[in-house]
Design a protein around this motif. Structure first.
Motif, short mmCIF file in Angstrom:
data_model
loop_
_atom_site.label_atom_id
_atom_site.label_comp_id
_atom_site.label_asym_id
_atom_site.label_seq_id
_atom_site.Cartn_x
_atom_site.Cartn_y
_atom_site.Cartn_z
N LEU A 105 0.92 -1.20 0.03
CA LEU A 105 0.04 0.08 0.00
C LEU A 105 0.87 1.52 0.04
CD1 LEU A 105 -2.70 -1.34 2.30
CD2 LEU A 105 -3.06 -0.47 0.11
N LEU A 106 1.97 1.19 0.79
CA LEU A 106 2.71 2.39 0.76
C LEU A 106 3.38 2.50 -0.73
CD1 LEU A 106 4.86 2.21 4.25
CD2 LEU A 106 2.87 3.62 3.49
N GLU A 107 3.51 1.50 -1.26
CA GLU A 107 4.20 1.53 -2.71
C GLU A 107 3.39 2.08 -3.53
OE1 GLU A 107 5.92 -2.26 -3.49
OE2 GLU A 107 7.55 -1.79 -2.14
N LEU A 108 1.99 1.90 -3.34
CA LEU A 108 0.71 2.18 -4.35
C LEU A 108 0.71 3.66 -4.00
CD1 LEU A 108 -1.46 0.91 -5.93
CD2 LEU A 108 -3.04 1.30 -3.91
N ALA A 109 0.73 4.21 -2.74
CA ALA A 109 0.47 5.54 -2.49
C ALA A 109 1.61 6.37 -3.13
CB ALA A 109 0.64 5.67 -0.99
N ALA A 110 2.72 5.97 -3.00
CA ALA A 110 3.92 6.69 -3.68
C ALA A 110 3.68 6.56 -5.23
CB ALA A 110 5.23 5.86 -3.42
N GLU A 111 3.28 5.52 -5.82
CA GLU A 111 2.94 5.69 -7.37
C GLU A 111 1.99 6.55 -7.67
OE1 GLU A 111 1.18 1.98 -10.08
OE2 GLU A 111 2.23 1.31 -8.27
N HIS A 112 0.87 6.97 -6.85
CA HIS A 112 -0.22 7.83 -7.02
C HIS A 112 -0.23 9.11 -6.26
CE1 HIS A 112 -2.07 4.90 -9.77
NE2 HIS A 112 -1.76 3.87 -8.86
N ASP A 113 1.16 9.35 -5.78
CA ASP A 113 1.31 10.40 -5.00
C ASP A 113 0.32 10.68 -3.91
OD1 ASP A 113 2.44 12.69 -4.08
OD2 ASP A 113 1.93 14.16 -5.43
N ALA A 114 -0.32 9.69 -3.17
CA ALA A 114 -1.35 9.88 -2.26
C ALA A 114 -0.89 10.00 -1.03
CB ALA A 114 -1.98 8.62 -2.15
N ILE A 115 -1.63 10.79 -0.01
CA ILE A 115 -1.09 10.81 1.30
C ILE A 115 -1.71 9.69 2.15
CG2 ILE A 115 -2.32 11.98 3.34
CD1 ILE A 115 -1.72 14.64 1.73
N VAL A 116 -0.93 9.16 3.02
CA VAL A 116 -1.36 7.84 3.89
C VAL A 116 -1.73 8.41 5.32
CG1 VAL A 116 -0.78 5.86 4.85
CG2 VAL A 116 -0.07 6.31 2.50
N ILE A 117 -2.81 8.14 5.87
CA ILE A 117 -2.94 8.24 7.22
C ILE A 117 -3.36 7.06 8.06
CG2 ILE A 117 -4.86 9.26 8.82
CD1 ILE A 117 -5.71 11.20 6.78
N PRO A 118 -2.10 6.58 8.71
CA PRO A 118 -2.45 5.38 9.64
C PRO A 118 -3.36 5.67 10.58
CG PRO A 118 -0.18 6.10 9.59
CD PRO A 118 -0.90 7.49 9.01
N TYR A 119 -4.52 4.60 10.61
CA TYR A 119 -5.36 4.74 11.53
C TYR A 119 -5.72 3.35 12.48
CZ TYR A 119 -10.59 4.97 12.30
OH TYR A 119 -12.03 4.97 12.76
N GLY A 120 -5.75 3.70 13.87
CA GLY A 120 -5.79 2.53 14.65
C GLY A 120 -7.26 2.20 15.00
N GLY A 121 -7.52 2.88 16.35
CA GLY A 121 -9.06 2.76 16.56
C GLY A 121 -9.79 3.96 16.41
N GLY A 219 9.54 -3.45 17.99
CA GLY A 219 8.46 -3.91 16.91
C GLY A 219 9.11 -3.65 15.27
N ARG A 220 8.03 -3.52 14.60
CA ARG A 220 8.36 -3.06 13.13
C ARG A 220 7.68 -2.16 12.52
NH1 ARG A 220 9.16 -5.99 7.69
NH2 ARG A 220 11.49 -6.60 8.10
N ILE A 221 8.28 -1.09 11.73
CA ILE A 221 7.46 0.02 11.22
C ILE A 221 7.95 -0.27 9.80
CG2 ILE A 221 7.00 2.65 11.18
CD1 ILE A 221 8.18 2.78 13.93
N GLU A 222 6.60 0.10 8.86
CA GLU A 222 6.96 0.26 7.43
C GLU A 222 6.92 1.55 7.28
OE1 GLU A 222 7.74 -1.89 5.28
OE2 GLU A 222 7.35 -3.78 6.15
N THR A 223 7.96 2.01 6.67
CA THR A 223 8.16 3.64 6.24
C THR A 223 8.27 3.70 4.72
OG1 THR A 223 10.53 4.10 6.26
CG2 THR A 223 9.38 3.85 8.42
N PRO A 224 8.12 4.76 4.14
CA PRO A 224 8.36 5.07 2.91
C PRO A 224 9.51 4.74 2.45
CG PRO A 224 6.86 6.87 3.68
CD PRO A 224 7.48 6.08 4.82
N SER A 225 10.67 4.90 3.37
CA SER A 225 11.91 4.58 2.97
C SER A 225 12.40 3.13 3.26
CB SER A 225 13.02 5.69 3.90
OG SER A 225 12.79 6.76 3.43
N GLY A 226 11.51 2.37 3.56
CA GLY A 226 11.71 0.93 3.87
C GLY A 226 11.34 0.39 5.50
#
Ligand code: FAD
Length: 537
Positions: A105-121, A219-226
């Motif tokens: 999804l982060l790659e898809l967002a980059a491809e379409h220049d989309a903003i990403v809002i992480p949402y928990g609860g 833990g682990r975080i997926e960031t736009p840089s990896g």
């Protein structure tokens, strides 16, 4: 089913005793509710998604799911949901089931220049997940489906969860193995592990279990840089700890996919007690002494006289209250009384010893317990139900909101008095009273948090209700800054507190944070506008 325009589950409702309406009208004047929009009205307003042309199985674009992920739980969010004037909706919602899907999804967002809002609860009360107007399409990435216990290292007491696990999901999976996390924010029913870490949450029993900072092991975080992996050391002297860097990152660095937490064996005894002290000074001194003497409580909170008065009148019917107050007067506790609630948790003998130590201090400060254990049990039983009161008050035409900070002891009392005064008179130009009251919610040896609630009349329309909130919020935030408190002890920064952050971080500090975020997110697509004010989408 979760309410689309308010708090919690639709099947749960809180009612106020009959005497509450007359109290509110006495304090604030009589009021009438504003009309609620219906879900179908709002569905009709949702614009076409700017991501409509993309063929991807994880992007959900139907109107209702976009509505359900468009707002959090701040009062402006609440007013938007009730009026149906949402403003901006995400263009798509994605609910991944794995870290690999988050990466995709982060790659898809980059491809379409989309903003990403992480949402928990979606329980933010500071505008963390509310999309702002942007030229770029917006994807809200909800972690709800990543909610499983992935590993439990019993020897180390470390559990690894999918970051979207909500409070009850965390506890049920741990309880089945004989453990607890012990993190119980009031939003526990709906908030998530990833959200707690991303916004530096504090649970009601943090005196025993620690704030989320102490519970978060890695833990682990997926960031736009990896991906960024955070190993679970018990402690480390290897330079600045990267775990501190991601705590409170509010979705700006990337998406937590896995969170490792320090868990404890289930306690075999837990007791909550509510007592009354004759006045604020004695209640304040008592709380400070309990913590300074390191009495091993799991929870301690102290309501000031205004909160004690309001809490009793909104929760207890007139007859019972009359009886309770007569009994208290016989024990020398009258006007100006303060309610103190404490918790003792752990192994049975230790719990009883803690109770004895606490009683010695409490007695010295004139505390009185009525019906020992009963009021404390009532508090514990209802502790996740109080947020439903917002619905009950709304139906009577009153808005309720809170603000909170933490300060050193030398400033706590002065701050509370001044903040209550400023907020209480914030609407005096309109001749509108604001009813305000405070409790110390988390107590430390160095100082305390101060958690203030306020009630006001909504007025004749939604614009008035929102404008009144803006005035009050500005007065409250300025009081916090003027007294050198933190702009948030537990709710985080979001959009609402961002303008006040520089006062505590300084110009250089904020610039350093900005540089850091850019390293992980060079295109500024992760939740822009949150936490750092100048960084607009
Ligand atoms: C009634 C009520 C009572 C509350 N009581 C408390 C309380 O007692 N203590 C307390 O600390 N707070 C409390 N809060 C505030 C709120 O619940 C907390 O801020 C909570 O930590 C938010 O968690 P969430 O999962 O709902 O996150 P969200 O609201 O969904 O998101 C909050 C922030 O975290 C980010 N985020 C969420 N998940 C992730 C992820 N997986 N990866 C990266 N970023 C992520 C979001 O982008 C956003 O910036 C309360 C709120 C309400 C409405």
């Amino acid at each position: 089913m979760r309410r689309w325009n308010g708090w919690g589950d639709e099947s749960i409702d809180m009612t106020l005793p009959a005497s509450a309406e007359s109290l509110l009208s006495e304090l604030l004047g009589s009021s009438a509710p504003l009309p609620d929009a219906s879900l179908s009205d709002v569905v009709g307003q949702v614009p076409e998604s700017r991501l409509a042309g993309i063929d991807h199985a994880l992007l959900e674009r139907d109107a209702e799911i976009r509505i359900r992920h468009a707002r959090g739980q701040s009062l402006p969010d609440w007013l938007a949901m009730r009026s149906g004037h949402f403003g901006i909706f995400p263009d798509a919602v994605a609910r991944p089931e794995s870290g690999e899907q988050v990466r995709e999804l982060l790659e898809l967002a980059a491809e379409h220049d989309a903003i990403v809002i992480p949402y928990g609860g979606g329980t933010s009360v500071a505008g963390h997940i509310t999309p702002a107007e942007s030229q770029r399409p917006i994807i809200t990435l909800a972690l709800t489906k990543m909610n499983r216990l992935l590993d439990l290292d019993e020897a180390s007491g470390v559990a690894t969860f999918g970051a979207g696990a909500r409070g009850p999901e965390v506890e049920a999976q741990l309880r089945a193995r004989g453990y607890t996390l012990g993190h119980f924010p009031q939003s526990w029913e709906l908030s998530t592990l990833g959200g707690w870490v991303a916004s530096r949450s504090s649970g009601q029993q943090s005196l025993r279990y620690g704030r989320i900072e102490q519970l978060f092991a890695g833990g682990r975080i997926e960031t736009p840089s990896g991906p960024l992996d955070l190993p679970t050391f018990p402690a480390s002297a290897a330079g600045p700890d990267l775990r501190e860097l991601v705590l409170g990152s509010e979705g700006r660095l990337g998406v937590f996919t896995e969170v490792c937490v320090r868990v404890s064996p289930l306690p075999d005894e837990e007791i909550f007690e509510t007592l009354f002290l004759p006045d604020w000074q004695r209640a304040f001194d008592c709380a400070r002494e309990l913590v300074r003497q390191r009495v091993g409580l799991s929870m301690l909170r102290v309501a000031n006289p205004a909160e004690t008065f309001t809490g009793l009148r909104l929760a207890v019917d007139k007859k019972q209250l009359g009886w309770l107050e007569r009994l208290l007067r016989l024990r020398g506790i009258g006007e100006g009384k303060c309610m103190l609630t404490l918790g003792c948790t752990g192994h049975r003998p230790a719990v009883h010893e803690t109770q004895q130590q606490a009683r010695t201090v409490l007695r010295r400060h004139g505390a009185v317990a009525l019906m020992p254990g009963k009021l404390g049990r009532k508090w514990a039983h209802g502790r996740f139900r109080y947020p439903y009161l917002r619905e009950a008050l709304w139906r009577l035409g009153y808005a309720v909101d809170t603000f909170e900070t933490a300060l050193d002891w030398s400033r706590v009392d002065g701050y509370i008095r001044d903040a209550e005064k400023r907020v209480g008179t914030a609407l005096s130009d309109q001749d509108e009273p604001v009813h305000v009251f405070t409790h110390l919610s988390h107590i430390y040896r160095q100082g305390s948090s101060a958690y203030t609630s306020y009630l006001y009349r909504v007025g004749n329309d939604y614009d008035t209700a929102l404008e009144r909130w803006r005035i009050i919020k500005a007065a409250a935030s300025q009081a916090i800054v003027d007294w050198g408190g933190t702009i948030s002890h537990q709710h985080g920064v979001g959009r609402d507190h961002a303008p006040y952050l520089q006062a505590e971080k300084g110009e250089l500090g904020l610039a350093a944070l900005g540089t850091l975020f850019r390293r992980f997110d060079p295109d500024g697509r992760m939740n822009p506008g949150v936490l750092l004010p100048e960084d607009k989408p």
